[in-house]
Motif scaffolding. Sequence first.
Motif, PDB file in Angstrom:
ATOM      1  N   ALA A  39      41.982 102.404 -10.555  1.00  0.00           N
ATOM      2  CA  ALA A  39      42.085 102.417  -9.097  1.00  0.00           C
ATOM      3  C   ALA A  39      43.064 103.510  -8.689  1.00  0.00           C
ATOM      4  O   ALA A  39      44.073 103.735  -9.363  1.00  0.00           O
ATOM      5  CB  ALA A  39      42.537 101.064  -8.575  1.00  0.00           C
ATOM      6  N   GLN A  40      42.758 104.179  -7.574  1.00  0.00           N
ATOM      7  CA  GLN A  40      43.621 105.230  -7.036  1.00  0.00           C
ATOM      8  C   GLN A  40      43.669 105.085  -5.523  1.00  0.00           C
ATOM      9  O   GLN A  40      42.640 105.056  -4.856  1.00  0.00           O
ATOM     10  CB  GLN A  40      43.086 106.610  -7.424  1.00  0.00           C
ATOM     11  CG  GLN A  40      43.962 107.776  -6.969  1.00  0.00           C
ATOM     12  CD  GLN A  40      43.346 109.119  -7.348  1.00  0.00           C
ATOM     13  OE1 GLN A  40      42.142 109.321  -7.181  1.00  0.00           O
ATOM     14  NE2 GLN A  40      44.160 110.021  -7.872  1.00  0.00           N
ATOM     15  N   GLY A  41      44.902 104.987  -4.983  1.00  0.00           N
ATOM     16  CA  GLY A  41      45.056 104.808  -3.553  1.00  0.00           C
ATOM     17  C   GLY A  41      45.091 106.124  -2.809  1.00  0.00           C
ATOM     18  O   GLY A  41      45.199 107.201  -3.406  1.00  0.00           O
ATOM     19  N   ALA A  45      48.836 106.737  -5.564  1.00  0.00           N
ATOM     20  CA  ALA A  45      49.263 105.735  -6.545  1.00  0.00           C
ATOM     21  C   ALA A  45      48.039 105.361  -7.379  1.00  0.00           C
ATOM     22  O   ALA A  45      46.905 105.392  -6.890  1.00  0.00           O
ATOM     23  CB  ALA A  45      49.821 104.504  -5.833  1.00  0.00           C
ATOM     24  N   TYR A  46      48.240 104.992  -8.633  1.00  0.00           N
ATOM     25  CA  TYR A  46      47.097 104.727  -9.500  1.00  0.00           C
ATOM     26  C   TYR A  46      47.444 103.657 -10.535  1.00  0.00           C
ATOM     27  O   TYR A  46      48.610 103.372 -10.803  1.00  0.00           O
ATOM     28  CB  TYR A  46      46.653 105.996 -10.222  1.00  0.00           C
ATOM     29  CG  TYR A  46      47.683 106.532 -11.201  1.00  0.00           C
ATOM     30  CD1 TYR A  46      47.695 106.102 -12.539  1.00  0.00           C
ATOM     31  CD2 TYR A  46      48.652 107.440 -10.797  1.00  0.00           C
ATOM     32  CE1 TYR A  46      48.652 106.576 -13.433  1.00  0.00           C
ATOM     33  CE2 TYR A  46      49.604 107.917 -11.681  1.00  0.00           C
ATOM     34  CZ  TYR A  46      49.595 107.478 -12.991  1.00  0.00           C
ATOM     35  OH  TYR A  46      50.539 107.939 -13.876  1.00  0.00           O
ATOM     36  N   GLN A  47      46.401 103.115 -11.118  1.00  0.00           N
ATOM     37  CA  GLN A  47      46.560 102.164 -12.220  1.00  0.00           C
ATOM     38  C   GLN A  47      45.267 102.144 -13.027  1.00  0.00           C
ATOM     39  O   GLN A  47      44.168 102.150 -12.455  1.00  0.00           O
ATOM     40  CB  GLN A  47      46.887 100.758 -11.700  1.00  0.00           C
ATOM     41  CG  GLN A  47      47.327  99.782 -12.784  1.00  0.00           C
ATOM     42  CD  GLN A  47      47.814  98.458 -12.216  1.00  0.00           C
ATOM     43  OE1 GLN A  47      47.877  98.277 -11.008  1.00  0.00           O
ATOM     44  NE2 GLN A  47      48.149  97.538 -13.086  1.00  0.00           N
ATOM     45  N   VAL A  48      45.399 102.143 -14.348  1.00  0.00           N
ATOM     46  CA  VAL A  48      44.252 102.086 -15.257  1.00  0.00           C
ATOM     47  C   VAL A  48      44.523 100.969 -16.266  1.00  0.00           C
ATOM     48  O   VAL A  48      45.615 100.910 -16.845  1.00  0.00           O
ATOM     49  CB  VAL A  48      44.045 103.414 -16.007  1.00  0.00           C
ATOM     50  CG1 VAL A  48      42.769 103.360 -16.838  1.00  0.00           C
ATOM     51  CG2 VAL A  48      44.008 104.587 -15.038  1.00  0.00           C
ATOM     52  N   VAL A  49      43.564 100.094 -16.488  1.00  0.00           N
ATOM     53  CA  VAL A  49      43.758  99.000 -17.440  1.00  0.00           C
ATOM     54  C   VAL A  49      42.505  98.805 -18.295  1.00  0.00           C
ATOM     55  O   VAL A  49      41.382  98.944 -17.804  1.00  0.00           O
ATOM     56  CB  VAL A  49      44.086  97.669 -16.733  1.00  0.00           C
ATOM     57  CG1 VAL A  49      45.434  97.727 -16.037  1.00  0.00           C
ATOM     58  CG2 VAL A  49      42.994  97.302 -15.754  1.00  0.00           C
ATOM     59  N   PRO A  50      42.667  98.503 -19.572  1.00  0.00           N
ATOM     60  CA  PRO A  50      41.510  98.126 -20.396  1.00  0.00           C
ATOM     61  C   PRO A  50      41.049  96.726 -20.033  1.00  0.00           C
ATOM     62  O   PRO A  50      41.865  95.887 -19.604  1.00  0.00           O
ATOM     63  CB  PRO A  50      42.070  98.175 -21.823  1.00  0.00           C
ATOM     64  CG  PRO A  50      43.538  97.917 -21.659  1.00  0.00           C
ATOM     65  CD  PRO A  50      43.923  98.505 -20.331  1.00  0.00           C
ATOM     66  N   VAL A  51      39.783  96.445 -20.185  1.00  0.00           N
ATOM     67  CA  VAL A  51      39.264  95.119 -19.864  1.00  0.00           C
ATOM     68  C   VAL A  51      38.674  94.419 -21.086  1.00  0.00           C
ATOM     69  O   VAL A  51      38.181  93.295 -20.978  1.00  0.00           O
ATOM     70  CB  VAL A  51      38.205  95.189 -18.738  1.00  0.00           C
ATOM     71  CG1 VAL A  51      38.840  95.636 -17.439  1.00  0.00           C
ATOM     72  CG2 VAL A  51      37.057  96.105 -19.117  1.00  0.00           C
ATOM     73  N   VAL A  52      38.722  95.065 -22.234  1.00  0.00           N
ATOM     74  CA  VAL A  52      38.288  94.442 -23.489  1.00  0.00           C
ATOM     75  C   VAL A  52      39.531  94.040 -24.266  1.00  0.00           C
ATOM     76  O   VAL A  52      40.413  94.860 -24.507  1.00  0.00           O
ATOM     77  CB  VAL A  52      37.424  95.402 -24.338  1.00  0.00           C
ATOM     78  CG1 VAL A  52      36.989  94.710 -25.632  1.00  0.00           C
ATOM     79  CG2 VAL A  52      36.209  95.851 -23.549  1.00  0.00           C
ATOM     80  N   ARG A  53      39.629  92.787 -24.654  1.00  0.00           N
ATOM     81  CA  ARG A  53      40.795  92.311 -25.379  1.00  0.00           C
ATOM     82  C   ARG A  53      40.609  92.522 -26.875  1.00  0.00           C
ATOM     83  O   ARG A  53      39.483  92.633 -27.378  1.00  0.00           O
ATOM     84  CB  ARG A  53      41.034  90.829 -25.085  1.00  0.00           C
ATOM     85  CG  ARG A  53      41.187  90.543 -23.598  1.00  0.00           C
ATOM     86  CD  ARG A  53      41.525  89.074 -23.357  1.00  0.00           C
ATOM     87  NE  ARG A  53      41.429  88.785 -21.936  1.00  0.00           N
ATOM     88  CZ  ARG A  53      40.558  87.947 -21.399  1.00  0.00           C
ATOM     89  NH1 ARG A  53      39.692  87.309 -22.162  1.00  0.00           N
ATOM     90  NH2 ARG A  53      40.543  87.726 -20.095  1.00  0.00           N
ATOM     91  N   ASP A  54      41.727  92.552 -27.598  1.00  0.00           N
ATOM     92  CA  ASP A  54      41.677  92.729 -29.052  1.00  0.00           C
ATOM     93  C   ASP A  54      40.816  91.657 -29.708  1.00  0.00           C
ATOM     94  O   ASP A  54      40.035  91.931 -30.621  1.00  0.00           O
ATOM     95  CB  ASP A  54      43.094  92.671 -29.639  1.00  0.00           C
ATOM     96  CG  ASP A  54      43.927  93.889 -29.261  1.00  0.00           C
ATOM     97  OD1 ASP A  54      43.332  94.911 -28.881  1.00  0.00           O
ATOM     98  OD2 ASP A  54      45.155  93.812 -29.356  1.00  0.00           O
TER      99      ASP A  54
END
Length: 290
Positions: A39-41, A45-54
């Motif tokens: 996401a980028q505002g 401002a921004y944020q990047v996250v993985p959505v697959v768990r170990d």
Amino acid sequence: MITQSSPFPQLPEYQADGMAVFMEPIAGSGERICVAVAAQGVDRAYQVVPVVRDETAKCMLGHAGPGFMEMVGLVVRSLEEQLKQGIPLSMWTPPMSGVHSGETRTGRVVDLTMMLRTMARNSAFLSRMADFTADDEQETPVSDRWLTQVKEAMAVNHPDLVCNFSRKLQLYNGGSPTTFDYVGGNYAAQLSRILPGNSLSTYNRVAKAKMWELISLRDKGHSGLFELEGFELILYRPGKNDPSFSESEINRVYEVFHELEEEADTQALRIHGVASPESAVQHILMGEAA
């Protein structure tokens, strides 16, 4: 003048772009799964996250799971580096073949976390796989990946302390030894975690059991059997802005966390919450130095 109010709620003022990132598990196959959301505002401002768990990667790919997660990490870092420079989300160039950016979507949201959760909900089935497969009647293994991750993080800069993990101590004559996750020269800690989903109550029971094991160890210390100064339960829980879970799921995790804190307070025991293996290691080091 009579003003007729709108029947629809007012939209949030903050505007942000959201994007899902897809990867081919087998390069060239054309099959794609969502591995991250970003996401980028309008304020950059921004944020990047993985959505697959170990755990999910290991379940799907076996021994190839860690390697797959390393590639996911590379993709996330690549996107973060671009957004750090203020480049628009839609102009990201994937760092390797087999990685594809999804359509950039614009919306009005309360914050970036809201956009991330929206993108994960609409694009990433695997981010919620645990909710479909968790069985509340099954016990969560005590020796899980979380303890291994903390041990590996300790080995990076303080390999001399790795021997203090998974120590077996006999608290009672004739009884079976109890395994403690960390027992050093001055400090003892049990490592547990609480996660959203159907197994939350199981995680809660495991954390309580570890807490009472620490209390037993501390009480034996009062008799001079073990000379330790600090005893703590280090508890992993997702951050409040983790987009992999809904707001209600996160709130329930923190309710359980505070309930555990209250129970620990009655026994003069401290619970410390962490969100990464590295922060757990830093807290262990602080406990040893105290």
